[in-house]
Design a protein around this motif. Structure first.
Motif, PDB file in Angstrom:
ATOM      1  N   LEU A  70       0.834  -1.205   0.000  1.00  0.00           N
ATOM      2  CA  LEU A  70       0.000   0.000   0.000  1.00  0.00           C
ATOM      3  C   LEU A  70       0.866   1.250   0.000  1.00  0.00           C
ATOM      4  CD1 LEU A  70      -2.773   1.409   0.323  1.00  0.00           C
ATOM      5  CD2 LEU A  70      -2.508   1.135   2.788  1.00  0.00           C
ATOM      6  N   LEU A  74       0.832   3.766  -3.194  1.00  0.00           N
ATOM      7  CA  LEU A  74       0.384   5.148  -3.029  1.00  0.00           C
ATOM      8  C   LEU A  74       1.456   6.131  -3.473  1.00  0.00           C
ATOM      9  CD1 LEU A  74      -1.413   4.984   0.452  1.00  0.00           C
ATOM     10  CD2 LEU A  74      -2.503   5.324  -1.771  1.00  0.00           C
ATOM     11  N   VAL A 132      -2.457  -1.339  -6.050  1.00  0.00           N
ATOM     12  CA  VAL A 132      -2.736  -0.033  -5.445  1.00  0.00           C
ATOM     13  C   VAL A 132      -2.332   1.088  -6.393  1.00  0.00           C
ATOM     14  CG1 VAL A 132      -2.152   1.509  -3.528  1.00  0.00           C
ATOM     15  CG2 VAL A 132      -2.522  -0.924  -3.102  1.00  0.00           C
ATOM     16  N   VAL A 135      -5.023   1.582  -8.941  1.00  0.00           N
ATOM     17  CA  VAL A 135      -6.202   2.249  -8.372  1.00  0.00           C
ATOM     18  C   VAL A 135      -5.933   3.734  -8.187  1.00  0.00           C
ATOM     19  CG1 VAL A 135      -7.691   2.371  -6.342  1.00  0.00           C
ATOM     20  CG2 VAL A 135      -6.998   0.149  -7.241  1.00  0.00           C
ATOM     21  N   VAL A 136      -4.739   4.070  -7.705  1.00  0.00           N
ATOM     22  CA  VAL A 136      -4.403   5.477  -7.471  1.00  0.00           C
ATOM     23  C   VAL A 136      -4.364   6.247  -8.789  1.00  0.00           C
ATOM     24  CG1 VAL A 136      -2.619   7.053  -6.630  1.00  0.00           C
ATOM     25  CG2 VAL A 136      -3.184   4.988  -5.339  1.00  0.00           C
ATOM     26  N   THR A 167      -8.934   2.573  -1.658  1.00  0.00           N
ATOM     27  CA  THR A 167      -8.072   1.434  -1.977  1.00  0.00           C
ATOM     28  C   THR A 167      -8.352   0.229  -1.091  1.00  0.00           C
ATOM     29  OG1 THR A 167      -6.328   2.145  -0.439  1.00  0.00           O
ATOM     30  CG2 THR A 167      -6.239   3.019  -2.692  1.00  0.00           C
ATOM     31  N   MET A 171      -7.896  -3.877  -2.140  1.00  0.00           N
ATOM     32  CA  MET A 171      -6.758  -4.407  -1.394  1.00  0.00           C
ATOM     33  C   MET A 171      -7.201  -5.528  -0.452  1.00  0.00           C
ATOM     34  SD  MET A 171      -3.872  -2.274   0.675  1.00  0.00           S
ATOM     35  CE  MET A 171      -4.975  -1.956   2.053  1.00  0.00           C
TER      36      MET A 171
END
Length: 254
Positions: A70, A74, A132, A135-136, A167, A171
């Protein structure tokens, strides 16, 4: 399975490490439900205690890999200048199969549950990081994120308030698959002698000890293999259920 591992001292009939040469390789009976191994140890008790090792490794790897992945995802997804550098490292990281990377890391350390968890975690981090990061990348183009940027919000505040909560759903699903994969890898490492110490009752160790007698005493391998298969299946089904409930598109169709 979690309750079996938690209450193993109450469910186990005898000490799983107690050796008795006089009762070696007994077949399943009323006295020894799953039979005994080559050292006369009760396989039922060893399988029950083995649930503790597999679940501990699976859940620990899932949590640690999710936290580390994560943070990397990020950082790579939100910081445009770092995306290319971090993802090239992740691509090289993922080019090594997780099981081979775990074996290589275990070859550098001594066998213990902590080292097994660390080795498998290192091998699983890239899967979470790539998820992640993807998704970001989609979230940072959303209007509410652009509005926060236009209002002068700092990057840490945007990440924590607007991106991080979104997230958790993907996740969480990925964590269940990592948990199942970690239990399989732990069993493989123990089976080939690169995992937890042989004295520790784990499903991989039990199967490794019974492979020499597979043709004449198949029950030594059968019972831990069944427990491992059922546990991995249960965790995968949990992941499928989480995906169906957390994905609004699938939930709407259902």
């Amino acid at each position: 399975m979690a309750l079996i591992g938690l209450f193993a001292p109450l469910l186990g009939t005898v000490d799983p490490t107690a050796i008795s040469p006089s009762r070696r390789t007994r077949v399943p009976s009323e006295l020894y439900w799953f039979g005994t191994d080559m050292l006369g140890r009760d396989i039922y008790s060893r399988v029950i205690y083995g649930a503790r090792v597999s679940l501990l490794v699976g859940f620990s790897v899932a949590i640690l890999a999710s936290i580390a992945g994560l943070a990397i995802g990020l950082f790579a997804g939100f910081m445009r200048w770092a995306d290319g550098i971090v993802m090239r490292i992740i691509d090289g990281w993922m080019s090594i199969p997780p099981i081979l990377l775990a074996i290589a890391l275990m070859a550098l350390t001594r066998g213990s549950i902590g080292n097994v968890i660390l080795a498998i975690t290192v091998a699983e981090i890239p899967r979470v990081a790539r998820l992640v990061r993807g998704v970001v990348l989609s979230l940072r183009e959303q209007p509410y994120v652009e509005a926060a940027v236009a209002n002068g919000a700092r990057a840490p505040r945007i990440i924590i308030k607007h991106i991080l909560p979104n997230t958790f759903a993907p996740m969480s699903v990925q964590a269940t698959y990592i948990c199942a994969s970690a239990m399989i890898v732990e069993a493989i490492l123990s089976f080939i002698g690169a995992g937890v110490p042989p004295s520790t009752p784990s499903w991989g160790n039990i199967m490794a000890e019974g492979r020499a007698l597979w043709q004449v005493r198949p029950h030594i391998i059968l019972f831990p293999a069944v427990f491992l298969s059922l546990t991995v299946l249960a965790v995968n089904m949990l992941g499928d259920g989480l995906r169906d409930s957390l994905d609004p598109r699938i939930a709407k169709r259902l």
